[in-house]
Design an enzyme around this catalytic site. Structure first.
Site, PDB file in Angstrom:
ATOM      1  N   ASN A 277      47.132 -69.270  69.478  1.00 37.42           N
ATOM      2  CA  ASN A 277      48.022 -69.146  68.324  1.00 37.42           C
ATOM      3  C   ASN A 277      47.528 -67.978  67.471  1.00 37.42           C
ATOM      4  O   ASN A 277      46.572 -68.105  66.720  1.00 37.42           O
ATOM      5  CB  ASN A 277      48.023 -70.450  67.507  1.00 37.42           C
ATOM      6  CG  ASN A 277      48.915 -70.355  66.282  1.00 37.42           C
ATOM      7  OD1 ASN A 277      49.736 -69.452  66.162  1.00 37.42           O
ATOM      8  ND2 ASN A 277      48.756 -71.291  65.362  1.00 37.42           N
ATOM      9  N   TRP A 278      48.194 -66.835  67.612  1.00 38.24           N
ATOM     10  CA  TRP A 278      47.758 -65.628  66.904  1.00 38.24           C
ATOM     11  C   TRP A 278      48.122 -65.649  65.417  1.00 38.24           C
ATOM     12  O   TRP A 278      47.658 -64.809  64.659  1.00 38.24           O
ATOM     13  CB  TRP A 278      48.381 -64.390  67.557  1.00 38.24           C
ATOM     14  CG  TRP A 278      47.810 -64.058  68.900  1.00 38.24           C
ATOM     15  CD1 TRP A 278      46.862 -64.759  69.599  1.00 38.24           C
ATOM     16  CD2 TRP A 278      48.157 -62.939  69.727  1.00 38.24           C
ATOM     17  NE1 TRP A 278      46.602 -64.151  70.803  1.00 38.24           N
ATOM     18  CE2 TRP A 278      47.378 -63.028  70.909  1.00 38.24           C
ATOM     19  CE3 TRP A 278      49.049 -61.881  69.586  1.00 38.24           C
ATOM     20  CZ2 TRP A 278      47.469 -62.081  71.932  1.00 38.24           C
ATOM     21  CZ3 TRP A 278      49.148 -60.945  70.613  1.00 38.24           C
ATOM     22  CH2 TRP A 278      48.363 -61.046  71.774  1.00 38.24           C
ATOM     23  N   LYS A 279      48.975 -66.590  65.026  1.00 35.40           N
ATOM     24  CA  LYS A 279      49.424 -66.687  63.636  1.00 35.40           C
ATOM     25  C   LYS A 279      49.989 -65.329  63.180  1.00 35.40           C
ATOM     26  O   LYS A 279      50.721 -64.690  63.936  1.00 35.40           O
ATOM     27  CB  LYS A 279      48.289 -67.195  62.747  1.00 35.40           C
ATOM     28  CG  LYS A 279      47.712 -68.522  63.276  1.00 35.40           C
ATOM     29  CD  LYS A 279      46.701 -69.144  62.361  1.00 35.40           C
ATOM     30  CE  LYS A 279      46.179 -70.428  62.976  1.00 35.40           C
ATOM     31  NZ  LYS A 279      45.261 -71.151  62.063  1.00 35.40           N
TER      32      LYS A 279
ATOM     33  N   HIS B 193      52.921 -77.376  62.849  1.00 34.81           N
ATOM     34  CA  HIS B 193      51.563 -76.914  62.519  1.00 34.81           C
ATOM     35  C   HIS B 193      51.283 -77.177  61.048  1.00 34.81           C
ATOM     36  O   HIS B 193      52.169 -77.080  60.198  1.00 34.81           O
ATOM     37  CB  HIS B 193      51.425 -75.421  62.845  1.00 34.81           C
ATOM     38  CG  HIS B 193      50.018 -74.939  62.833  1.00 34.81           C
ATOM     39  ND1 HIS B 193      49.326 -74.665  61.674  1.00 34.81           N
ATOM     40  CD2 HIS B 193      49.148 -74.695  63.845  1.00 34.81           C
ATOM     41  CE1 HIS B 193      48.106 -74.271  61.968  1.00 34.81           C
ATOM     42  NE2 HIS B 193      47.969 -74.276  63.285  1.00 34.81           N
TER      43      HIS B 193
ATOM     44  N   GLU C 166      45.071 -81.451  65.468  1.00 35.54           N
ATOM     45  CA  GLU C 166      44.359 -80.446  64.686  1.00 35.54           C
ATOM     46  C   GLU C 166      44.018 -81.010  63.310  1.00 35.54           C
ATOM     47  O   GLU C 166      44.858 -80.991  62.401  1.00 35.54           O
ATOM     48  CB  GLU C 166      45.224 -79.191  64.506  1.00 35.54           C
ATOM     49  CG  GLU C 166      45.341 -78.322  65.729  1.00 35.54           C
ATOM     50  CD  GLU C 166      45.728 -76.899  65.342  1.00 35.54           C
ATOM     51  OE1 GLU C 166      44.990 -75.975  65.683  1.00 35.54           O
ATOM     52  OE2 GLU C 166      46.765 -76.732  64.683  1.00 35.54           O
TER      53      GLU C 166
ATOM     54  N   GLY D  63      42.975 -70.815  67.435  1.00 37.37           N
ATOM     55  CA  GLY D  63      43.472 -69.919  66.403  1.00 37.37           C
ATOM     56  C   GLY D  63      42.688 -68.622  66.356  1.00 37.37           C
ATOM     57  O   GLY D  63      42.887 -67.723  67.160  1.00 37.37           O
ATOM     58  N   GLY D  64      41.767 -68.513  65.396  1.00 37.52           N
ATOM     59  CA  GLY D  64      41.033 -67.277  65.166  1.00 37.52           C
ATOM     60  C   GLY D  64      40.349 -66.703  66.388  1.00 37.52           C
ATOM     61  O   GLY D  64      40.363 -65.478  66.606  1.00 37.52           O
TER      62      GLY D  64
END
Length: 245
Positions: free
Chosen positions: A8-10, A89, A161, A228-229
């Site tokens: 998930n690159w957001k 999310h 999450e 994520g990050g």
């Protein structure tokens, strides 16, 4: 059942050049991985740029078309050959006011369009400290899955999450994650049946890194990870994928 690793690159990266470079590095790094399915979820505008890996969207609207400025429909995503959509999310819930009812409407629309859902649930630090974790998870599951049939649930992946772990570096322990995964399966079994619960893929997400990723799959019973990050660093993400083999 292959383990599912979702990037998930957001709202990252900020240029097409960076996005293409990151995607190609990940694609090359995971090309020989056979026992894990990799899904890349970039910002909407980058989706048409990529080929060679399964793609997912970070969100979508519950409407089909019309005067909804700034929204993206499931039909538009399907036309782009997108396979998965992240729904519910915690950042959508917190910053954009998405309720369980809205999440449910989005899940239904995604499924009706023929796409698959990555359905996110998780408790905040305040809810956890108040001893309301299981209450929150059960409510999110029951409300999010309201009206979803036994056939449709087969196209849903649940991502646990814990909100307090996302982007904080304070990842959830393996033992607590295992307890949460078991509880989620228990709730799904009461909504549907034991067989469906056992066959539903449940992911863990929240400060996932290559030095802890394998433990969530091998020891906590997760069927994959929502990253994520760490997914913005190709080398780190590829290590995470390899740990899931």
């Amino acid at each position: 059942m292959k383990n599912l690793i979702v990037a998930n690159w957001k709202l990252n990266p900020t240029t097409q050049k960076e996005a293409k470079s990151l995607f190609e590095k990940i694609k090359k790094g995971v090309s020989r991985i056979k026992n894990a399915e990799v899904i890349i979820c970039p910002p909407f505008v980058y989706l048409p740029l990529f080929k060679g890996l399964t793609l997912g969207a970070q969100n979508c609207f519950f409407g089909e078309k019309g005067a909804f400025t700034g929204e993206i429909s499931a039909s538009i995503l399907k036309d782009l050959k997108i396979e998965y959509v992240i729904i519910g999310h915690s950042e959508r819930r917190e910053y954009f006011g998405e309720t369980d009812e809205v999440v449910n409407k989005k899940i239904k629309k995604v499924l009706q369009t023929g796409l698959k859902v990555i359905f996110c649930i998780g408790e905040t630090a305040e809810e956890r400290d108040a001893g309301k974790k299981t209450e929150v998870l059960e409510r999110q599951l029951r409300e999010g899955l309201k009206g979803i049939t036994k056939e449709e649930i087969k196209k849903i992946v649940v991502a646990y999450e814990p909100v307090w772990a996302i982007g904080t570096g304070n990842n959830c322990s393996v033992d607590e994650t295992m307890s949460s995964v078991l509880f989620i399966r228990k709730v799904i079994s009461t909504i549907y049946n034991r067989g469906i619960a056992d066959n539903t893929r449940i992911l863990y997400g929240g400060s996932v890194k290559s030095d802890n990723s394998g433990s969530y799959i091998k020891n906590a019973g997760a069927n994959g990870l929502l990253v994520g990050g760490a997914s913005l660093n190709a080398e780190e993400f590829n290590k995470i994928v390899k740990s899931a083999e």
